[in-house]
Motif scaffolding. Structure first.
Motif, short mmCIF file in Angstrom:
data_model
loop_
_atom_site.label_atom_id
_atom_site.label_comp_id
_atom_site.label_asym_id
_atom_site.label_seq_id
_atom_site.Cartn_x
_atom_site.Cartn_y
_atom_site.Cartn_z
N ALA A 143 -8.66 -2.05 6.26
CA ALA A 143 -8.61 -0.63 6.60
C ALA A 143 -9.36 0.19 5.54
O ALA A 143 -10.58 0.33 5.62
CB ALA A 143 -7.15 -0.20 6.74
N GLY B 269 -4.85 6.45 7.72
CA GLY B 269 -5.35 5.17 7.21
C GLY B 269 -5.25 4.05 8.23
O GLY B 269 -5.41 2.87 7.89
N TYR B 270 -5.00 4.39 9.51
CA TYR B 270 -4.98 3.36 10.55
C TYR B 270 -6.38 3.19 11.13
O TYR B 270 -7.13 4.15 11.26
CB TYR B 270 -4.02 3.74 11.68
CG TYR B 270 -2.59 3.41 11.35
CD1 TYR B 270 -2.05 2.16 11.63
CD2 TYR B 270 -1.78 4.35 10.71
CE1 TYR B 270 -0.75 1.84 11.29
CE2 TYR B 270 -0.47 4.05 10.37
CZ TYR B 270 0.03 2.79 10.66
OH TYR B 270 1.32 2.47 10.32
N ILE B 271 -6.69 1.95 11.50
CA ILE B 271 -7.98 1.67 12.12
C ILE B 271 -7.95 2.15 13.57
O ILE B 271 -6.97 1.93 14.28
CB ILE B 271 -8.31 0.16 12.05
CG1 ILE B 271 -8.36 -0.30 10.58
CG2 ILE B 271 -9.63 -0.13 12.75
CD1 ILE B 271 -8.60 -1.80 10.39
N GLY C 139 -2.70 -0.86 15.79
CA GLY C 139 -1.46 -0.33 15.22
C GLY C 139 -1.16 -1.05 13.91
O GLY C 139 -2.07 -1.53 13.23
N ASP C 140 0.12 -1.10 13.56
CA ASP C 140 0.52 -1.75 12.31
C ASP C 140 0.71 -3.25 12.57
O ASP C 140 1.62 -3.66 13.29
CB ASP C 140 1.83 -1.12 11.81
CG ASP C 140 2.17 -1.63 10.42
OD1 ASP C 140 2.32 -2.86 10.24
OD2 ASP C 140 2.27 -0.80 9.50
N ALA C 141 -0.18 -4.05 11.97
CA ALA C 141 -0.17 -5.49 12.26
C ALA C 141 1.15 -6.13 11.82
O ALA C 141 1.71 -6.98 12.53
CB ALA C 141 -1.34 -6.16 11.55
N GLY C 142 1.67 -5.71 10.65
CA GLY C 142 2.93 -6.27 10.16
C GLY C 142 4.08 -5.96 11.10
O GLY C 142 4.90 -6.82 11.42
N MET D 211 -5.95 -6.75 8.66
CA MET D 211 -6.57 -5.45 8.82
C MET D 211 -7.31 -5.02 7.55
O MET D 211 -6.70 -4.79 6.51
CB MET D 211 -5.49 -4.39 9.14
CG MET D 211 -4.57 -4.77 10.28
SD MET D 211 -5.40 -5.03 11.86
CE MET D 211 -5.56 -3.36 12.45
N ARG E 254 0.86 -1.19 0.00
CA ARG E 254 0.00 0.00 0.00
C ARG E 254 0.89 1.24 0.00
O ARG E 254 1.78 1.36 0.84
CB ARG E 254 -0.87 -0.02 1.26
CG ARG E 254 -1.88 1.09 1.33
CD ARG E 254 -2.80 0.91 2.51
NE ARG E 254 -2.16 1.20 3.78
CZ ARG E 254 -2.78 1.71 4.83
NH1 ARG E 254 -4.05 1.97 4.77
NH2 ARG E 254 -2.15 1.95 5.94
N1 URA Z 1 -2.84 -1.79 8.40
C1 URA Z 1 -2.46 -2.03 9.68
O1 URA Z 1 -1.57 -2.85 9.94
N2 URA Z 1 -3.11 -1.37 10.66
C2 URA Z 1 -4.09 -0.48 10.42
O2 URA Z 1 -4.64 0.08 11.38
C3 URA Z 1 -4.46 -0.23 9.08
C4 URA Z 1 -3.81 -0.90 8.09
#
Ligand code: URA
Length: 214
Positions: free
Chosen positions: A134, A197-199, A204-207, A132, A103
């Motif tokens: 999003a 663009g975060y939920i 947070g950032d799942a990756g 996620m 993304r």
């Molecule tokens: N991807 C993520 O890892 N977290 C989000 O909140 C949105 C996109």
């Protein structure tokens, strides 16, 4: 297109621990895997089986086995990879494909950078894994990719979804031909997306939480 938000108390418990910023990577990974196994149990309620018989030590018994060809599970790289183990634990015979989507953080547009999938998905039950949902951009692109390969039975499994992401999928796939089934199963439906663009509240950032910041 059907959207199902799980209300299983065990899933809610595990998602709550998962969200906690203090949860370390090792526990985070284990929880993702456990949540996916529980979600997969719900997601496979309609999985196709073929009637058969087996001989027990006592007599013949009627039963049913998964219909061949086996379902295809497709984690979207990178974060979806953390969900694979939980899915394979439930259905060890699945075939695994991979889809690498990235993304653009400025435009939030998704594009494919890698793929390893069967060339023909006609008649295959496909399970797409992405923690996620999003903006929905990645999943819209991924679902189109599978439809172009002939898929007509796609179940998306997510951990956390945003209302904006669900609306984006509904807008894109809400009016499809009745011969195409797309189901979304999520462990939680959150409040909104923030300006990055975060939920929200999300996790947070799942990756990054699965694999660390690279
Ligand atoms: N991807 C993520 O890892 N977290 C989000 O909140 C949105 C996109």
């Amino acid at each position: 297109m059907k959207v199902h938000v799980s209300d299983h108390p065990l899933i809610t418990h595990k998602v709550t621990v998962l969200r906690d910023e203090k949860t370390p990577t090792s526990i985070f990974r284990e929880l993702i895997s456990e949540i996916v196994t529980l979600l997969a149990y719900e997601a496979t309620r309609e999985i196709k089986t073929t009637p058969t018989q087996v001989r027990t030590p006592v007599a013949m018994a009627d039963g049913a086995l998964l219909t061949k060809p086996d379902p295809v599970v497709i984690p979207i790289l990178r974060a979806g990879l953390g969900m694979l183990d939980g899915m394979v634990r439930l259905i060890p015979s699945v075939q695994v494909g991979f889809l690498g989507m990235v993304r653009d953080e400025e435009t939030l547009q998704a594009s494919t950078y890698a793929n390893r999938l069967p060339s023909d998905l006609r008649g295959r039950q496909c399970f797409l894994l992405d923690p996620m949902l999003a903006t929905g951009g990645t999943l819209v692109a991924a679902i189109h990719y599978l439809l172009d390969l002939g898929a007509s039975d796609i179940t998306v499994i997510c951990i956390i979804s945003s209302p904006e992401g669900v609306a984006a999928l509904e807008k894109e796939f809400g009016d499809l031909d009745s011969s195409i089934t797309i189901n979304i199963l999520t462990a939680a439906l959150d409040t909104k997306l923030n300006e990055k663009g975060y939920i929200v509240p999300g996790l947070g950032d799942a990756g990054d939480r699965l694999y660390g910041v690279v």
